[in-house]
Design a protein around this motif. Structure first.
Motif, PDB file in Angstrom:
ATOM      1  N   ASP A 298      67.580   8.425 -83.883  1.00 58.53           N
ATOM      2  CA  ASP A 298      68.235   9.724 -83.697  1.00 58.53           C
ATOM      3  C   ASP A 298      67.499  10.826 -84.448  1.00 58.53           C
ATOM      4  O   ASP A 298      67.414  11.968 -83.969  1.00 58.53           O
ATOM      5  CB  ASP A 298      69.691   9.655 -84.152  1.00 58.53           C
ATOM      6  N   THR A 299      66.975  10.500 -85.620  1.00 57.50           N
ATOM      7  CA  THR A 299      66.193  11.491 -86.365  1.00 57.50           C
ATOM      8  C   THR A 299      64.934  11.867 -85.588  1.00 57.50           C
ATOM      9  O   THR A 299      64.578  13.049 -85.482  1.00 57.50           O
ATOM     10  CB  THR A 299      65.810  10.943 -87.751  1.00 57.50           C
ATOM     11  N   LEU A 301      64.605  11.677 -82.383  1.00 61.34           N
ATOM     12  CA  LEU A 301      65.028  12.419 -81.204  1.00 61.34           C
ATOM     13  C   LEU A 301      65.395  13.863 -81.535  1.00 61.34           C
ATOM     14  O   LEU A 301      65.223  14.757 -80.704  1.00 61.34           O
ATOM     15  CB  LEU A 301      66.222  11.721 -80.544  1.00 61.34           C
ATOM     16  N   SER A 302      65.882  14.084 -82.738  1.00 64.51           N
ATOM     17  CA  SER A 302      66.192  15.474 -83.131  1.00 64.51           C
ATOM     18  C   SER A 302      64.924  16.310 -83.196  1.00 64.51           C
ATOM     19  O   SER A 302      64.961  17.532 -83.010  1.00 64.51           O
ATOM     20  CB  SER A 302      66.912  15.498 -84.479  1.00 64.51           C
ATOM     21  N   GLU A 303      63.797  15.648 -83.446  1.00 62.66           N
ATOM     22  CA  GLU A 303      62.512  16.344 -83.505  1.00 62.66           C
ATOM     23  C   GLU A 303      61.830  16.389 -82.136  1.00 62.66           C
ATOM     24  O   GLU A 303      61.087  17.320 -81.838  1.00 62.66           O
ATOM     25  CB  GLU A 303      61.592  15.630 -84.501  1.00 62.66           C
ATOM     26  N   PRO A 305      63.391  15.816 -78.656  1.00 56.48           N
ATOM     27  CA  PRO A 305      64.487  15.505 -77.724  1.00 56.48           C
ATOM     28  C   PRO A 305      64.026  15.258 -76.290  1.00 56.48           C
ATOM     29  O   PRO A 305      64.789  14.713 -75.493  1.00 56.48           O
ATOM     30  CB  PRO A 305      65.376  16.742 -77.813  1.00 56.48           C
ATOM     31  N   TRP A 311      64.286   7.805 -76.066  1.00 54.48           N
ATOM     32  CA  TRP A 311      65.564   7.532 -75.393  1.00 54.48           C
ATOM     33  C   TRP A 311      65.593   6.103 -74.870  1.00 54.48           C
ATOM     34  O   TRP A 311      66.624   5.427 -74.954  1.00 54.48           O
ATOM     35  CB  TRP A 311      65.797   8.528 -74.257  1.00 54.48           C
TER      36      TRP A 311
END
Length: 469
Positions: A298-299, A301-303, A305, A311
């Motif tokens: 998730d970290t 993906l925050s960078e 997306p 994913w």
């Protein structure tokens, strides 16, 4: 990353029969073909201009990634190139890996395959065994293929497994010229060979498999070095993007193949690079630290997306933790970001099916039909499609999908059997009924064979019942 096989082409005739027999008889093996959309995409992106410069059509070259830590690569008929993960991990740069790929493509271009490479009759059974191993992996029998590749030395003498020296030189020059014409340096290929120069003084039993079939010599290395040093792109270096891609490939392979504790030692938390964080996420997931792995993904993906592979990884973690319903959203997003990637659609469909929610089966079928349209020889996609249709009560369509699965894997007897069963359950004259008959005839059956089966089984045809003889 998925350890599964894709049929690049169908094995036919005696070879196909041999593969099926071997698949049935072979014990389990640690080797297998692996599929990974991200790694495959990077390698094809690097290689396509080189293949084009060589006069090969990039879409016709099948690159198989083989899960094996030994250093090896091979090229065989059908324009198939196999590369062990062990070889990839021993390359020190993207240019080295690309150089090896160019060399193997040189063998394909020059037709240095089973027919040409023999120095004496002793090589033929060994090369046949290696070719059967490659075919087995490609045709959906990775365990049988791994056994054959790993034990081919017992089907001949080790000293016989040597391409003629002029063939190696031809492959070197063909690869080097293609690299130059594609704007790439041939230095990496020289450096790769130079790094393993000591192989020429080892006995056959001690050499890496790659250097048994691609014997090195000081003269060969020096001839290649002189040739590439004269080219205009000799001093070209990998771009920062390509350096990062190579590091990511190595990290991902290590993370999926090494023990999690080893990966965490090699990529400590003090290393905040993307490859290191990617590797740790995979290691934590494989170590059962699911929530820690998901938090790390998730970290990332925050960078990033819009990264479909992150994913995909999130969906894989959730799915393999027995949470297919939660995995659907992540896999759906990966498909939205990369709609032309069949493996991502297969992941999504698998998660939809495993929820055991009948309302989700229509979407699963849609995803699998799109995946098979993109990659018609993917046996996993056809198997899942058969499962989805069966869950919907569509027995004819389920059997047709099973026939497609066996047909893609080269199992012609089974393909014919399932296609005939599908024919009896499908409406005559429909596209599905016609496809079932196409598989029957493409698998080698004749109309007389079909009529004989119908007579013996008293099956109906368009005109009614054919009496059993």
């Amino acid at each position: 990353m998925n350890w599964l096989s894709r049929s690049a082409f169908r094995a036919t005739g005696a070879i196909g029969a041999a593969l099926l027999a071997l698949a049935a008889a072979s014990p389990a093996s640690a080797q297998s073909a692996i599929r990974d959309t991200e790694i495959e995409g990077i390698i094809h992106e690097w290689s396509a201009p080189v293949f084009t410069a060589m006069g090969l059509e990039p879409t016709e070259i099948e690159i198989l990634l083989v899960s094996d830590n030994d250093l090896n690569a091979f090229a065989t008929r059908g324009r198939i190139m196999g590369i062990n993960t062990g070889l990839i991990l021993r390359t020190r740069s993207a240019n080295e890996l690309l150089g090896v790929i160019a060399h193997e493509a040189g063998h394909i271009k020059n037709r240095h395959t089973l027919r040409d490479g023999a120095e004496g009759a002793g090589m033929q059974p060994m090369l046949m065994t290696m070719a059967l191993g490659a075919l087995a992996i490609a045709a959906g029998a990775p365990q049988a293929g791994a056994v054959l590749l790993g034990n081919s030395q017992y089907f001949g003498t080790l000293s016989a497994l040597r391409y003629m020296s002029h063939q190696e030189g031809e492959a070197d020059n063909t690869g080097a010229r293609a690299l130059e014409n594609a704007g790439e340096s041939g230095r990496g290929l020289v450096n790769f060979f130079e790094n393993f120069r000591s192989q020429e003084v080892f006995s056959d039993a001690r050499r890496f498999p790659y250097f048994r079939s691609h014997p090195l010599s000081s003269d060969r290395i020096e001839n290649l070095r002189r040739f590439v040093a004269e080219q205009s792109n000799y001093d070209r270096v990998d771009s920062p993007e390509r350096v990062a891609q190579h590091a990511l490939i190595l990290a991902k392979i290590h993370a999926f193949m090494d023990e999690p504790n080893q990966t965490l030692r090699d990529y400590p938390e003090s290393d905040v690079s993307l490859p290191a964080r990617y590797a740790r996420s995979i290691a934590w997931y494989r170590d059962g630290q699911t929530e820690k792995a998901l938090a790390a993904v998730d970290t990332l993906l925050s960078e990033q997306p819009e990264n479909p592979y992150l994913w995909e990884l999130k969906g894989q973690i959730l799915f393999e933790e027995g949470r297919p319903g939660e995995a659907i959203g992540a896999h759906q997003r990966s498909v939205e970001l990369m709609p032309d990637a069949p493996l991502l659609r297969i992941n999504l469909a698998h998660a939809l099916i495993e929820t055991h929610d009948t309302d989700k089966l229509d979407q699963a079928v849609t995803e699998l039909r799109r995946a098979t349209a993109l990659e018609g020889d993917n046996t996993l996609a056809w198997r899942l499609l058969s499962q989805a249709y069966a869950s919907q009560g569509k027995e004819g369509e389920a059997r047709l999908a099973s026939a497609e699965m066996y047909f893609a894997g080269g199992a012609e007897v089974e393909a014919t059997q399932f296609a005939l069963r599908a024919r009896d359950m499908l409406e005559p004259g429909t596209a599905e009924w016609t496809r079932a008959m196409d598989i029957v005839f493409a698998s080698g059956a004749t109309q007389a064979d079909v009529d004989d089966v119908d007579r013996r089984n008293g099956r109906r045809d368009r005109g009614g019942v054919i009496p059993a003889s």
